[in-house]
Motif scaffolding. Structure first.
Motif, PDB file in Angstrom:
ATOM      1  N   HIS A  63       0.834  -1.208   0.000  1.00  0.00           N
ATOM      2  CA  HIS A  63       0.000   0.000   0.000  1.00  0.00           C
ATOM      3  C   HIS A  63       0.867   1.255   0.000  1.00  0.00           C
ATOM      4  N   GLU A  64       1.944   1.239   0.768  1.00  0.00           N
ATOM      5  CA  GLU A  64       2.844   2.387   0.824  1.00  0.00           C
ATOM      6  C   GLU A  64       3.562   2.569  -0.513  1.00  0.00           C
ATOM      7  N   ALA A  65       4.015   1.459  -1.129  1.00  0.00           N
ATOM      8  CA  ALA A  65       4.699   1.558  -2.424  1.00  0.00           C
ATOM      9  C   ALA A  65       3.744   2.051  -3.512  1.00  0.00           C
ATOM     10  N   LEU A  66       2.526   1.560  -3.495  1.00  0.00           N
ATOM     11  CA  LEU A  66       1.540   2.008  -4.482  1.00  0.00           C
ATOM     12  C   LEU A  66       1.179   3.486  -4.270  1.00  0.00           C
ATOM     13  N   ARG A  67       1.153   3.904  -3.009  1.00  0.00           N
ATOM     14  CA  ARG A  67       0.866   5.310  -2.733  1.00  0.00           C
ATOM     15  C   ARG A  67       1.964   6.198  -3.292  1.00  0.00           C
ATOM     16  N   ARG A  68       3.201   5.737  -3.161  1.00  0.00           N
ATOM     17  CA  ARG A  68       4.326   6.504  -3.678  1.00  0.00           C
ATOM     18  C   ARG A  68       4.454   6.388  -5.194  1.00  0.00           C
ATOM     19  N   GLY A  69       3.899   5.324  -5.760  1.00  0.00           N
ATOM     20  CA  GLY A  69       3.983   5.122  -7.209  1.00  0.00           C
ATOM     21  C   GLY A  69       5.245   4.428  -7.663  1.00  0.00           C
ATOM     22  N   ARG A  70       6.050   3.909  -6.726  1.00  0.00           N
ATOM     23  CA  ARG A  70       7.284   3.222  -7.100  1.00  0.00           C
ATOM     24  C   ARG A  70       7.669   2.235  -6.007  1.00  0.00           C
ATOM     25  N   ALA A  71       8.369   1.201  -6.399  1.00  0.00           N
ATOM     26  CA  ALA A  71       8.893   0.215  -5.449  1.00  0.00           C
ATOM     27  C   ALA A  71      10.398   0.112  -5.664  1.00  0.00           C
ATOM     28  N   HIS A  72      11.161   0.434  -4.658  1.00  0.00           N
ATOM     29  CA  HIS A  72      12.611   0.384  -4.770  1.00  0.00           C
ATOM     30  C   HIS A  72      13.094  -1.061  -4.820  1.00  0.00           C
ATOM     31  N   GLY A  73      14.322  -1.198  -5.289  1.00  0.00           N
ATOM     32  CA  GLY A  73      14.888  -2.536  -5.417  1.00  0.00           C
ATOM     33  C   GLY A  73      14.986  -3.262  -4.106  1.00  0.00           C
ATOM     34  N   HIS A  74      15.304  -2.543  -3.010  1.00  0.00           N
ATOM     35  CA  HIS A  74      15.439  -3.224  -1.723  1.00  0.00           C
ATOM     36  C   HIS A  74      14.090  -3.747  -1.226  1.00  0.00           C
ATOM     37  N   THR A  75      12.997  -3.082  -1.622  1.00  0.00           N
ATOM     38  CA  THR A  75      11.672  -3.594  -1.247  1.00  0.00           C
ATOM     39  C   THR A  75      11.382  -4.893  -1.974  1.00  0.00           C
ATOM     40  N   VAL A  76      11.671  -4.937  -3.278  1.00  0.00           N
ATOM     41  CA  VAL A  76      11.465  -6.160  -4.066  1.00  0.00           C
ATOM     42  C   VAL A  76      12.343  -7.288  -3.532  1.00  0.00           C
ATOM     43  N   GLU A  77      13.595  -6.957  -3.192  1.00  0.00           N
ATOM     44  CA  GLU A  77      14.508  -7.978  -2.664  1.00  0.00           C
ATOM     45  C   GLU A  77      14.012  -8.521  -1.327  1.00  0.00           C
ATOM     46  N   ALA A  78      13.525  -7.641  -0.459  1.00  0.00           N
ATOM     47  CA  ALA A  78      13.029  -8.087   0.839  1.00  0.00           C
ATOM     48  C   ALA A  78      11.815  -8.990   0.687  1.00  0.00           C
ATOM     49  N   LEU A  79      10.920  -8.644  -0.210  1.00  0.00           N
ATOM     50  CA  LEU A  79       9.733  -9.478  -0.427  1.00  0.00           C
ATOM     51  C   LEU A  79      10.129 -10.840  -0.998  1.00  0.00           C
ATOM     52  N   THR A  80      11.111 -10.848  -1.901  1.00  0.00           N
ATOM     53  CA  THR A  80      11.578 -12.121  -2.477  1.00  0.00           C
ATOM     54  C   THR A  80      12.206 -12.995  -1.401  1.00  0.00           C
ATOM     55  N   GLN A  81      12.994 -12.398  -0.522  1.00  0.00           N
ATOM     56  CA  GLN A  81      13.615 -13.161   0.567  1.00  0.00           C
ATOM     57  C   GLN A  81      12.554 -13.770   1.479  1.00  0.00           C
ATOM     58  N   LEU A  82      11.531 -13.004   1.782  1.00  0.00           N
ATOM     59  CA  LEU A  82      10.497 -13.497   2.696  1.00  0.00           C
ATOM     60  C   LEU A  82       9.660 -14.606   2.065  1.00  0.00           C
ATOM     61  N   LEU A  83       9.271 -14.450   0.799  1.00  0.00           N
ATOM     62  CA  LEU A  83       8.423 -15.482   0.193  1.00  0.00           C
ATOM     63  C   LEU A  83       9.187 -16.779  -0.036  1.00  0.00           C
ATOM     64  N   ALA A  84      10.498 -16.689  -0.224  1.00  0.00           N
ATOM     65  CA  ALA A  84      11.287 -17.882  -0.515  1.00  0.00           C
ATOM     66  C   ALA A  84      11.872 -18.548   0.724  1.00  0.00           C
ATOM     67  N   TYR A  85      12.192 -17.760   1.758  1.00  0.00           N
ATOM     68  CA  TYR A  85      12.957 -18.307   2.873  1.00  0.00           C
ATOM     69  C   TYR A  85      12.264 -18.222   4.230  1.00  0.00           C
ATOM     70  N   SER A  86      11.125 -17.549   4.323  1.00  0.00           N
ATOM     71  CA  SER A  86      10.491 -17.421   5.630  1.00  0.00           C
ATOM     72  C   SER A  86       9.916 -18.766   6.079  1.00  0.00           C
ATOM     73  N   ALA A  87      10.145 -19.089   7.352  1.00  0.00           N
ATOM     74  CA  ALA A  87       9.566 -20.310   7.917  1.00  0.00           C
ATOM     75  C   ALA A  87       8.091 -20.127   8.243  1.00  0.00           C
ATOM     76  N   ASP A  88       7.656 -18.880   8.315  1.00  0.00           N
ATOM     77  CA  ASP A  88       6.253 -18.567   8.580  1.00  0.00           C
ATOM     78  C   ASP A  88       5.546 -18.450   7.240  1.00  0.00           C
ATOM     79  N   MET A  89       4.760 -19.474   6.882  1.00  0.00           N
ATOM     80  CA  MET A  89       4.140 -19.492   5.568  1.00  0.00           C
ATOM     81  C   MET A  89       3.082 -18.407   5.416  1.00  0.00           C
ATOM     82  N   GLU A  90       2.559 -17.899   6.521  1.00  0.00           N
ATOM     83  CA  GLU A  90       1.625 -16.766   6.433  1.00  0.00           C
ATOM     84  C   GLU A  90       2.361 -15.523   5.941  1.00  0.00           C
ATOM     85  N   VAL A  91       3.559 -15.293   6.478  1.00  0.00           N
ATOM     86  CA  VAL A  91       4.373 -14.166   6.026  1.00  0.00           C
ATOM     87  C   VAL A  91       4.810 -14.391   4.581  1.00  0.00           C
ATOM     88  N   ALA A  92       5.226 -15.624   4.247  1.00  0.00           N
ATOM     89  CA  ALA A  92       5.662 -15.921   2.885  1.00  0.00           C
ATOM     90  C   ALA A  92       4.537 -15.675   1.885  1.00  0.00           C
TER      91      ALA A  92
END
Length: 555
Positions: A154-183
């Motif tokens: 929601h914050e990225a859409l409000r700003r109209g852009r998503a920085h690379g570190h945001t994309v990287e953090a989301l990729t790390q969480l979906l691939a490596y998080s042990a909490d499947m709700e977070v992933a």
């Protein structure tokens, strides 16, 4: 100084209607109860998927099937003439792994600015946050909670852009998080930022472990934001390996399996002290599903945003991932990944540039045969390729199938002798003519000798360099795989196919290869009759297509 009560007396503050307040509270409680039930249902389904994957891993149907076949062989006095592994279709390449450490993705400055702005909108002073929240561990927690509640996208859409570190953090969480709700929430956030059209379909499937439809992670904002960075195919392939995929070993047949067994044993030891119920490492099937669908989304995004493709589409990584998707179709967990494997295969096939595809096609075709542990497994891989919907999948199937055809029946030069290799010639568009490959094989002109050279079921071991009658069944199936796509077009009346009337007369009909093979089989063993009946049915099918072609030409 006036008291608080005196100030309130001078204000005309309307009192809320008790009835309306009760209705609002009831509506809020009803909505919360609905969200709670949806969340509980999603958790239950996620647990069912994890349990089913664990049961598949524990059963190890590949080894069980071999043991059962060996026992049946002993009881019936059969001699298959070769190691039973040669007839094995299942090949485990996905193994249980220890739960990875939670990714230490910290909050970036723009995210903290968004948190401050959100707190300010609520008239809350951000200085109340404890010092721990500003440390790396606290920031990682803030980020995970922001992902869980949908604040990140929601914050990225409000700003109209998503920085690379945001994309990287989301990729790390979906691939490596042990909490499947977070992933699952991170996966939804990433695909939302990419504006991927496939997200809506995936939210209806509980096996992905995505948040329920009522979750705030879903947004109704119409346009995606600008993304200046994507997860690379190489990083996603490494995530696949970390989550349990082990390519067939290059340093021994059990190298990958031993490696992941050790990882599973380590997880079992650590979980025993942490109160785990299972005591063994889990199968990360849900994480694998999310990674496969992320690859699909990245490939789809790069097709429309070619500027990012150069930094994302590592060609060697594309090949590694494509081979991994093909081999996962042999794993016992295949039925939990079917749609994801089909989606990923189509996306990866379309990600190659045409010139690069033509150069790398021979290597990929050969690798499919090298990595499959048996000819039967190789055939299964080829049959799973989406050849009906992708010309590139058909080209890969045809070339790799032609290589398999040369290896099924040993010749004097050994299995896959080089004498017939010259028959595999590709046209300018990379196509292979399977009729030319089949017609130049030494057994095609001598079906009687082909049967005579095979060891029949129950009649002793196969001599060195020989072959069992069951390999003739595999030979017919490979031929059918190569010919039938072209035969279907021939039956529709197409005149530009590689199927010629001269080849068909040699292949089917009274003087064709199939009938001659059928008549040459005299033994009454089950294996022999299986080949005999298959040849008979194939002969009828091809003659039917010839008649359909004649009808279409008359019309």
């Amino acid at each position: 100084m006036q008291t608080k009560e005196a100030l309130l007396e001078g204000l005309d503050i309307p009192q809320p209607d008790p009835v309306e307040s009760t209705k609002i509270i009831a509506a809020i409680l009803k909505k919360r109860e609905k969200e709670r039930k949806a969340q509980a249902d999603a958790e239950r389904r996620r647990a069912d998927v994890s349990r089913e994957a664990a049961e598949l891993a524990q059963e190890d149907p590949a080894s069980d099937a071999v043991a059962q076949m060996a026992e049946l062989q002993r009881q019936l006095g059969l001699d298959m003439g070769a190691a039973l592994e040669e007839y094995q279709e299942t090949q485990q390449v996905l193994f249980p792994v220890a739960l990875p450490q939670e990714p230490a993705a910290a909050c970036q400055p723009d995210y903290m600015e968004g948190v401050d702005a959100a707190l300010g909108a609520l008239s809350v002073d951000a200085s109340f946050l404890p010092d721990q929240a500003l440390a790396s561990e606290g920031q990682a927690t803030l980020l995970r909670e922001g992902v869980r509640c949908g604040f990140v996208q929601h914050e990225a859409l409000r700003r109209g852009r998503a920085h690379g570190h945001t994309v990287e953090a989301l990729t790390q969480l979906l691939a490596y998080s042990a909490d499947m709700e977070v992933a699952g929430a991170a996966f939804v956030a990433l695909l939302t930022l990419l504006g991927d059209p496939g997200l809506q379909r995936l939210t209806l499937d509980a096996t992905y472990g995505l948040p329920p439809a009522a979750s705030p992670v879903y947004t109704s904002l119409p346009n995606p934001c600008t993304v200046n960075s994507l997860p690379s195919i190489r990083s996603l392939y490494e995530a696949l390996v970390t989550n349990g995929y082990s390519p067939p070993a290059t340093s021994g047949p059990n190298h990958g399996k031993q490696q992941h067994k050790q990882a599973a044993a380590g997880a079992a030891g650590s979980s025993s002290g942490g109160g785990s119920d299972q005591g063994t490492a889990p199968m990360r099937v849900q994480a694998v599903k999310l990674i496969l669908q992320t690859v699909v989304a990245v490939c789809r995004y790069c097709q429309q945003n070619s500027a990012l493709a150069a930094s994302v589409m590592d060609r060697e990584a594309l090949i590694d991932f494509l081979l991994a998707v093909a081999l996962l179709g042999l794993d016992p967990c295949e039925r939990l990944l079917l749609d994801d494997l089909d989606d990923a295969m189509l996306a990866l096939l379309g990600a190659f540039e045409e010139g690069d595809w033509q150069r790398r096609l021979p290597h990929m075709a050969a690798e499919l045969g090298r990595l499959a542990q048996s000819h039967t497994a190789h055939l299964k891989v080829l049959k799973r390729l989406p050849a009906a919907s992708s010309p590139r999948a058909l080209a890969l199937q045809q070339l790799s199938g032609a290589l398999l055809l040369e290896r099924v029946i040993p010749t004097k030069g050994g299995a896959g002798a080089a004498s017939a290799a010259s028959a595999i010639k590709r046209s300018r568009d990379g196509a292979v003519d399977p009729t030319a490959v089949i017609a130049t094989q030494p057994w095609f002109s001598n079906p009687k000798g082909l049967v005579a050279g095979a060891t029949s079921g129950g009649h002793g071991a196969v001599p060195k360099g020989g072959y069992h009658i069951s390999q003739l069944e595999l030979l017919l199936k490979v031929c059918h795989l190569l010919l039938w796509p072209h035969m279907q077009r021939y039956g529709e009346g197409a005149t530009d196919t590689i199927i010629s009337l001269d080849f068909l007369h040699r292949w089917c009909g009274q003087r064709g290869f199939l009938q001659a093979l059928n008549k040459s089989i005299k033994a009454v063993a089950v294996e022999d009759h299986s080949v005999k009946y298959l040849a008979q049915y194939m002969d009828e099918d091809y003659k039917t297509m010839m008649e359909a072609h004649n009808e279409a030409m008359r019309d």
